[in-house]
Design a protein around this motif. Structure first.
Motif, PDB file in Angstrom:
ATOM      1  N   SER A 192       0.819  -1.218   0.000  1.00 21.49           N
ATOM      2  CA  SER A 192       0.000   0.000   0.000  1.00 21.49           C
ATOM      3  C   SER A 192       0.851   1.265   0.000  1.00 21.49           C
ATOM      4  O   SER A 192       0.407   2.315  -0.453  1.00 21.49           O
ATOM      5  CB  SER A 192      -0.937   0.006   1.206  1.00 21.49           C
ATOM      6  N   THR A 193       2.093   1.177   0.486  1.00 26.49           N
ATOM      7  CA  THR A 193       2.934   2.373   0.500  1.00 26.49           C
ATOM      8  C   THR A 193       3.905   2.406  -0.686  1.00 26.49           C
ATOM      9  O   THR A 193       4.611   3.391  -0.870  1.00 26.49           O
ATOM     10  CB  THR A 193       3.770   2.450   1.799  1.00 26.49           C
ATOM     11  N   ALA A 194       3.946   1.298  -1.468  1.00 26.67           N
ATOM     12  CA  ALA A 194       4.890   1.246  -2.583  1.00 26.67           C
ATOM     13  C   ALA A 194       4.474   2.204  -3.701  1.00 26.67           C
ATOM     14  O   ALA A 194       3.291   2.553  -3.817  1.00 26.67           O
ATOM     15  CB  ALA A 194       4.979  -0.173  -3.119  1.00 26.67           C
ATOM     16  N   ALA A 195       5.465   2.595  -4.492  1.00 26.08           N
ATOM     17  CA  ALA A 195       5.191   3.540  -5.572  1.00 26.08           C
ATOM     18  C   ALA A 195       4.298   2.900  -6.638  1.00 26.08           C
ATOM     19  O   ALA A 195       3.388   3.528  -7.171  1.00 26.08           O
ATOM     20  CB  ALA A 195       6.509   4.008  -6.203  1.00 26.08           C
ATOM     21  N   ASP A 196       4.585   1.631  -6.924  1.00 26.71           N
ATOM     22  CA  ASP A 196       3.817   0.945  -7.952  1.00 26.71           C
ATOM     23  C   ASP A 196       3.218  -0.341  -7.375  1.00 26.71           C
ATOM     24  O   ASP A 196       3.848  -1.397  -7.424  1.00 26.71           O
ATOM     25  CB  ASP A 196       4.748   0.632  -9.135  1.00 26.71           C
ATOM     26  N   PRO A 197       1.998  -0.267  -6.789  1.00 26.40           N
ATOM     27  CA  PRO A 197       1.433  -1.441  -6.097  1.00 26.40           C
ATOM     28  C   PRO A 197       1.180  -2.606  -7.051  1.00 26.40           C
ATOM     29  O   PRO A 197       1.146  -3.756  -6.614  1.00 26.40           O
ATOM     30  CB  PRO A 197       0.111  -0.919  -5.545  1.00 26.40           C
ATOM     31  N   GLY A 198       1.010  -2.322  -8.344  1.00 25.11           N
ATOM     32  CA  GLY A 198       0.617  -3.383  -9.263  1.00 25.11           C
ATOM     33  C   GLY A 198       1.778  -4.155  -9.862  1.00 25.11           C
ATOM     34  O   GLY A 198       1.569  -5.103 -10.602  1.00 25.11           O
TER      35      GLY A 198
END
Lengths: 340, 365
Positions: free
Chosen positions: B104-110
C-alpha cells in the motif's frame, strides 16, 4: 547450537547457585514487586493525578474479575497443568446470567448459584477426563474453550444488556472508606477469594497436595496422596473461579456477550507467571498472582494515561514481560534444558 | 482400529491392511461429511468450468482450506517433535499485515517486483519469529506451549502496530494471484499448498529428515545420545512452522485484498492442531502423517462449510469442533482404548486370555 546456549545459561545462573532454593524461587516475585513500584513511581512523576490511592483501587475495580480467574489458574498451574478454557467460561457465565435474568426473568439469587455450579461442574468434568484418560490438560481444556465459546453463540450472537434492578443496584454500589476512597462490591469478593485461596493453599491438606502434585506426580502417587481427586479438584476450582469471575464481569459490564473476555486465559496465565509461579508446577505463590494482576492493570493504566499510545501496546508489553519472566524462571530453576 | 482384532482372523490380508491403514478413518470421515452435504445441497459435487476457471463447492473447500492445510503442515512437524506452536495465528496476521503495508505504501502497487518484495519481507520476518520460538524451545528449554504463547500474546499487538489498527486494503493484481488467482484453471492457492505439501513429503520421507524428527519427538534424550543434533532440528521445525504460517497469511490477506491485524488467522492455531490430531498424528510426538494432516484440514474445512450450508449460525461450529477434539483424543488415548478393549474381552473364549498380558503391556508402553 543448543549446547553452546545451555552452557551460556549455566554460566549466567552460576551466581544464583549459592542462593538457597527457597530464596531463588522468590526472585521473580521480588522482581515483580520492584517492577510494580517502579511503574507506579514513574507514572506518578510523569502524569498528573496518577499518584493517588484511588488509582490503585481503580486497578482492583477494573481487574477484580481477572484476579479471581487468575487465582483459579494458579491452582491449576501449581499442579503443572494448564486451563485454556477460563476465558470462554467467563464469557459463558456472563451470557448465562444475562440470558436467564433478562430473557427469562429468573431472580439473581437463583442464577448466581446455578452459574457457579455450571462452572465448577464443567471444570470437574475436564479434570476427570484429563485424569482418567491421561489426555494432556492442554487439549482437553482447549475443547472446553471451544465448547463454552460455542455455547455462548448458541444462546445468542448478540450482546444482552442487563437492566434488572437488583443487578444494576449491586453493580453501582460504591463502598466508601476513609478520605472518600471507594471500591465496588466485586473488589471485596475478589479480595475474599484471594484470602481464601491463600489459606487453602498454605494451611490445608488439599493445598499441600496441590504443591506435591506439581512437584512430582509419581512421587505424590507413591506417597499415597490422592492424585486423581486433587487433579479433578483443581480444575473444578479453576472452573468455579472463572464462573465467579464471569459474574463479576457481568456486574462490571452489565451485559452478557459471547465476545467478552477474549484472550483472558492468556492474561490469567501471564498474571500467574509474572507473579512467580513456575509453569512446570510445584512452586509459586497465590499472592504473587495478585501482584501479577496489578502489573497487568498498571500497564493498561499507563497506556491510558499516556494517551498517545494505542491500546495494542498493552499486548506487546504483556508479551515482552511474559518473555522476560519465562526466561528468568528458566535461569532460576537451574535445570538442564529439556531439549538436550 | 477397534475393528481390527475382531476381524483379523476372518478377513483376508488386503482387507486387513486396508482396515489397519491409519488414513482409513480420516478418509471415511471426510467422505461421510461430503456425502452428508449432498443431502442438503444436490449440486454439491458438481464442478463447472467458467471463464477457464474451475467453480464448485469442492473447489471452494480446497481454496478456502489451503491456508489451513499449510498452517497444519508446519504444525505437524512441530507436534511430531512433541511440541506445539500456538503462535501461528499471530504469524499469519503479521505476515499479511507486513505484505499489505508494504504494497500500500509502494510507488507501484501493481508491479510484480513490489509483490515479490512484500512476500520476501513477510517470509523474512516469519523466519526471525520462527527462530525466536526455536531458540526459546531448543536453546533455553522452555516448554513449547509456553514459549509460543509469548508470540501469540504479543503478535496480535505487533500486527495491529503494523497496520496502525486499521484494515489495510490493497489493489495489486500480482498479489491477488497468491490467494485469489487461477493458474491452469486451478486456484493458485491450492496449487501452492499442494506443491508445498509435496515438497515437505519429499524432504521428510525421501531423506532421513522425517525419521530424525520422529526420533527427537519419540525420545529427545536417546536421540541426543545416538548423535542426532536435537537442538538444531527442534529450531528447524519452529522456523518451518512460522514460514508455513506466513505463506498462509499471505494467501488469506491476498484473497480478501486486505490485512486485518485483529482477525486474520484468529484461532487458526486451534484449527491446525485439530487437523493434525484428526489426521492421526498423536500429540505425544514421535510419529507423524502428512497425508493425515491434509485429510484432517479438509475435514475441518468441510465441517465449517457444512455448518454454514445447514443454515446454523457459523459461530456454533465451535461446538462441533469441541466434540470432534474430545472424540478423537479419546480414541487416541491408550487408556480409553484399553478400557474399551477390556470390556470387549470379557466375552470371548479362554484362548484369548493368553494374549491379554502382552496386549496390555503394549498399551502401557
Amino acid at each position: 547450537m543448543s549446547t553452546g546456549i545451555a552452557s551460556a545459561a549455566a554460566r549466567l545462573t552460576r551466581p544464583f547457585a549459592t542462593v538457597s532454593p527457597r530464596t531463588r524461587t522468590r526472585i521473580p516475585l521480588i522482581v515483580t514487586a520492584v517492577l510494580l513500584a517502579v511503574m507506579f513511581s514513574v507514572g506518578s512523576m510523569r502524569y498528573e493525578g496518577f499518584l493517588s490511592a484511588q488509582v490503585v483501587l481503580n486497578l482492583l475495580i477494573d481487574n477484580g474479575f481477572l484476579l479471581v480467574v487468575a487465582v483459579g489458574a494458579t491452582f491449576v498451574i501449581l499442579t503443572g497443568g494448564i486451563d485454556l478454557s477460563v476465558g470462554s467460561m467467563v464469557a459463558l457465565s456472563t451470557m448465562l446470567t444475562a440470558w436467564l435474568v433478562e430473557s427469562h426473568g429468573w431472580p439473581l439469587a437463583t442464577v448466581i448459584p446455578l452459574v457457579l455450579l455450571v462452572g465448577a461442574a464443567s471444570g470437574a468434568l475436564m479434570g476427570w477426563i484429563i485424569h482418567t484418560f491421561e489426555i494432556q490438560p492442554f487439549i482437553v481444556t482447549l475443547a472446553g474453550m471451544f465448547l463454552a465459546r460455542g455455547l455462548c453463540y448458541t444462546i445468542s450472537t448478540e450482546s444482552i444488556t442487563i437492566s434488572d434492578p437488583t443487578t444494576t443496584g449491586i453493580a453501582q454500589t460504591r463502598l466508601y472508606g476513609p478520605g472518600g476512597l471507594f471500591v465496588s462490591i466485586p473488589v471485596v469478593i475478589a479480595l475474599a477469594v484471594l484470602v481464601i485461596a491463600f489459606v487453602v493453599l498454605h494451611h490445608t491438606r488439599f493445598g499441600r497436595n496441590v504443591y506435591a502434585l506439581g512437584g512430582n506426580e509419581s512421587s505424590a502417587r507413591l506417597m499415597g496422596l490422592p492424585v486423581g481427586s486433587t487433579k479433578i479438584a483443581v480444575y473444578a476450582v479453576s472452573g468455579l473461579c472463572s464462573a465467579l469471575g464471569g459474574l463479576l464481569l457481568t456486574f462490571y459490564m452489565l451485559s452478557g456477550y459471547a465476545l467478552h473476555a477474549m484472550g483472558m486465559e492468556l492474561d490469567a496465565i501471564a498474571a500467574t507467571v509474572i507473579g512467580g509461579t513456575l509453569l512446570t508446577g510445584g512452586s509459586g505463590f497465590v499472592l504473587g498472582t495478585a501482584l501479577g494482576v496489578l502489573v497487568l492493570g498498571m500497564i493498561q493504566t499507563v497506556v491510558n494515561f499516556q494517551g498517545t499510545l494505542s491500546s495494542w501496546w498493552t499486548r506487546i508489553v504483556i508479551g515482552a514481560l511474559l518473555l522476560v519472566f519465562i526466561v528468568l524462571q528458566r535461569l532460576m530453576s537451574g535445570r538442564r534444558p529439556a531439549a538436550d | 482400529m477397534t475393528t481390527q482384532p475382531a476381524t483379523s482372523e476372518a478377513a483376508g490380508g488386503t482387507a486387513r491392511r486396508l482396515a489397519g491403514h491409519r488414513l482409513l478413518w480420516p478418509a471415511l470421515i471426510l467422505l461421510a461429511l461430503l456425502l452428508g452435504n449432498l443431502v442438503f445441497q444436490h449440486d454439491f459435487f458438481s464442478v463447472r468450468v467458467r471463464d477457464g476457471h474451475l467453480y464448485g463447492s469442492l473447489i471452494d473447500i480446497l481454496q478456502f482450506g489451503a491456508p489451513l492445510i499449510l498452517v497444519a503442515l508446519g504444525m505437524t512437524l512441530v507436534i511430531a517433535t512433541r511440541g506445539i506452536d500456538l503462535s501461528v495465528g499471530s504469524t499469519v496476521a503479521i505476515a499479511g499485515a507486513l505484505a499489505c503495508a508494504h504494497i500500500s505504501t509502494a510507488a507501484d502497487p501493481g508491479s510484480v517486483t513490489t509483490m515479490l518484495t512484500a512476500v520476501a519481507l513477510a517470509l523474512g520476518v516469519a523466519l526471525v519469529l520462527g527462530l525466536a520460538n526455536g531458540f526459546l524451545v531448543s536453546g533455553l528449554g522452555v516448554q513449547p506451549i509456553v514459549a509460543t504463547l509469548i508470540l501469540m500474546v504479543a503478535g496480535r499487538g505487533v500486527a495491529q502496530l503494523i497496520t496502525d489498527g486499521q484494515i489495510i486494503t490493497v489493489t495489486s493484481a500480482p498479489y491477488k494471484m497468491i490467494g485469489g488467482g487461477y493458474w491452469l484453471t486451478f486456484p493458485f492457492a491450492v496449487l501452492l499448498a499442494a506443491a508445498l505439501v509435496a515438497l515437505t513429503a519429499f524432504l521428510t520421507r525421501r531423506s532421513a529428515l522425517g525419521m530424525l524428527i520422529e526420533s527427537v519427538g519419540g525420545n529427545p534424550a536417546a536421540s541426543r545420545l545416538v548423535g542426532i543434533r536435537a537442538g538444531g532440528l527442534l529450531a528447524l521445525v519452529y522456523v518451518f512452522s512460522a514460514l508455513c504460517a506466513a505463506v498462509a497469511g499471505l494467501m488469506i490477506s491476498s484473497n480478501v485484498s486486505s490485512a486485518d491485524g485483529n482477525n486474520a488467522g484468529l484461532w487458526i492455531e486451534l484449527d491446525a492442531i485439530l487437523a493434525v490430531v484428526v489426521g492421526g498424528t498423536a500429540l505425544t510426538g514421535g510419529r507423524f502423517s502428512l497425508g493425515g494432516t491434509v485429510l484432517g484440514a479438509l475435514i475441518i474445512q468441510t465441517l465449517s462449510t457444512t455448518v454454514y450450508t445447514l443454515g446454523v449460525p457459523p459461530e456454533t461450529t465451535l461446538v462441533f469442533k469441541a466434540f470432534v477434539v474430545i472424540v478423537v483424543c479419546l480414541v487416541q488415548s491408550p487408556v480409553f482404548r484399553a478400557k474399551v478393549l477390556r470390556r470387549r474381552r470379557t466375552t470371548p473364549p479362554r484362548s484369548h486370555t493368553a494374549a491379554a498380558p502382552a496386549q496390555q503391556q503394549e498399551v502401557r508402553a
